[in-house]
Design an enzyme around this catalytic site. Structure first.
Site, PDB file in Angstrom:
ATOM      1  N   VAL A  50       2.570  -2.066   4.232  1.00  0.00           N
ATOM      2  CA  VAL A  50       2.121  -0.679   4.158  1.00  0.00           C
ATOM      3  C   VAL A  50       3.338   0.214   4.330  1.00  0.00           C
ATOM      4  O   VAL A  50       4.073   0.094   5.307  1.00  0.00           O
ATOM      5  CB  VAL A  50       1.068  -0.381   5.252  1.00  0.00           C
ATOM      6  CG1 VAL A  50       0.532   1.028   5.104  1.00  0.00           C
ATOM      7  CG2 VAL A  50      -0.058  -1.402   5.203  1.00  0.00           C
ATOM      8  N   GLU A  51       3.555   1.100   3.344  1.00  0.00           N
ATOM      9  CA  GLU A  51       4.731   1.961   3.399  1.00  0.00           C
ATOM     10  C   GLU A  51       4.366   3.369   3.833  1.00  0.00           C
ATOM     11  O   GLU A  51       3.201   3.760   3.792  1.00  0.00           O
ATOM     12  CB  GLU A  51       5.438   1.985   2.045  1.00  0.00           C
ATOM     13  CG  GLU A  51       4.659   2.632   0.932  1.00  0.00           C
ATOM     14  CD  GLU A  51       5.418   2.660  -0.395  1.00  0.00           C
ATOM     15  OE1 GLU A  51       6.367   1.875  -0.581  1.00  0.00           O
ATOM     16  OE2 GLU A  51       5.040   3.474  -1.249  1.00  0.00           O
ATOM     17  N   GLY A  52       5.376   4.094   4.296  1.00  0.00           N
ATOM     18  CA  GLY A  52       5.184   5.489   4.671  1.00  0.00           C
ATOM     19  C   GLY A  52       4.718   5.704   6.093  1.00  0.00           C
ATOM     20  O   GLY A  52       4.189   6.757   6.420  1.00  0.00           O
ATOM     21  N   ILE A  77       0.856  -1.176   0.000  1.00  0.00           N
ATOM     22  CA  ILE A  77       0.000   0.000   0.000  1.00  0.00           C
ATOM     23  C   ILE A  77       0.897   1.232   0.000  1.00  0.00           C
ATOM     24  O   ILE A  77       1.751   1.400   0.873  1.00  0.00           O
ATOM     25  CB  ILE A  77      -0.946   0.005   1.215  1.00  0.00           C
ATOM     26  CG1 ILE A  77      -1.851  -1.239   1.175  1.00  0.00           C
ATOM     27  CG2 ILE A  77      -1.768   1.286   1.257  1.00  0.00           C
ATOM     28  CD1 ILE A  77      -2.730  -1.422   2.389  1.00  0.00           C
ATOM     29  N   ASP A  78       0.672   2.103  -0.956  1.00  0.00           N
ATOM     30  CA  ASP A  78       1.499   3.283  -1.164  1.00  0.00           C
ATOM     31  C   ASP A  78       1.362   4.295  -0.024  1.00  0.00           C
ATOM     32  O   ASP A  78       0.280   4.459   0.547  1.00  0.00           O
ATOM     33  CB  ASP A  78       1.093   3.941  -2.488  1.00  0.00           C
ATOM     34  CG  ASP A  78       2.020   5.076  -2.866  1.00  0.00           C
ATOM     35  OD1 ASP A  78       3.133   4.778  -3.350  1.00  0.00           O
ATOM     36  OD2 ASP A  78       1.645   6.253  -2.663  1.00  0.00           O
TER      37      ASP A  78
END
Length: 120
Positions: free
Chosen positions: A52-54, A17-18
């Site tokens: 999940v990134e960020g 997930i961006d």
């Protein structure tokens, strides 16, 4: 390639997930929460690991954990480090390793979430 039909055409075992959706989790009026929940549910239902990134805040990490994410990446875990410094992250003196009840560290700066083990 982001077409949902590709999820069935290729043997994917992981979906990421961006960070653009994660950045909307803390704000008001964004659809980030709904998108993260939906993708996490879709990935889990298809037997995929959901990364999940960020992740930059504890609130984002808590939301991802309760929404079904399996792994997380982001500055909350670690800022990027040169390859020759990665081993220091795993040393007993590392803040990650010396934290009370440290969780297993997943590959490449991501963190496996409690209660999830979807590694193939």
């Amino acid at each position: 390639y982001s077409s949902l039909s590709q999820l069935r055409s290729f043997p994917f075992d992981k979906v990421k997930i961006d960070r653009s959706f994660v950045s909307q989790i803390d704000g008001k009026g964004g659809s980030g929460r709904e998108v993260v929940r939906a993708i996490a549910a879709l990935g889990s239902n298809l037997g995929m690991t959901v990364t999940v990134e960020g992740i930059e805040t504890d609130a984002q990490a808590d939301f991802v954990e309760t929404s079904g994410g399996h792994q997380m990446q982001g500055y909350l875990i670690s800022h990027p480090v040169p390859s020759d410094m990665v081993s220091a992250l795993f040393s007993p003196q590392s803040p990650i390793a010396s934290a009370p009840n440290p969780e297993p560290v997943a590959p490449a700066g991501s963190r496996r979430l409690r209660g999830h083990d979807h590694e193939k």
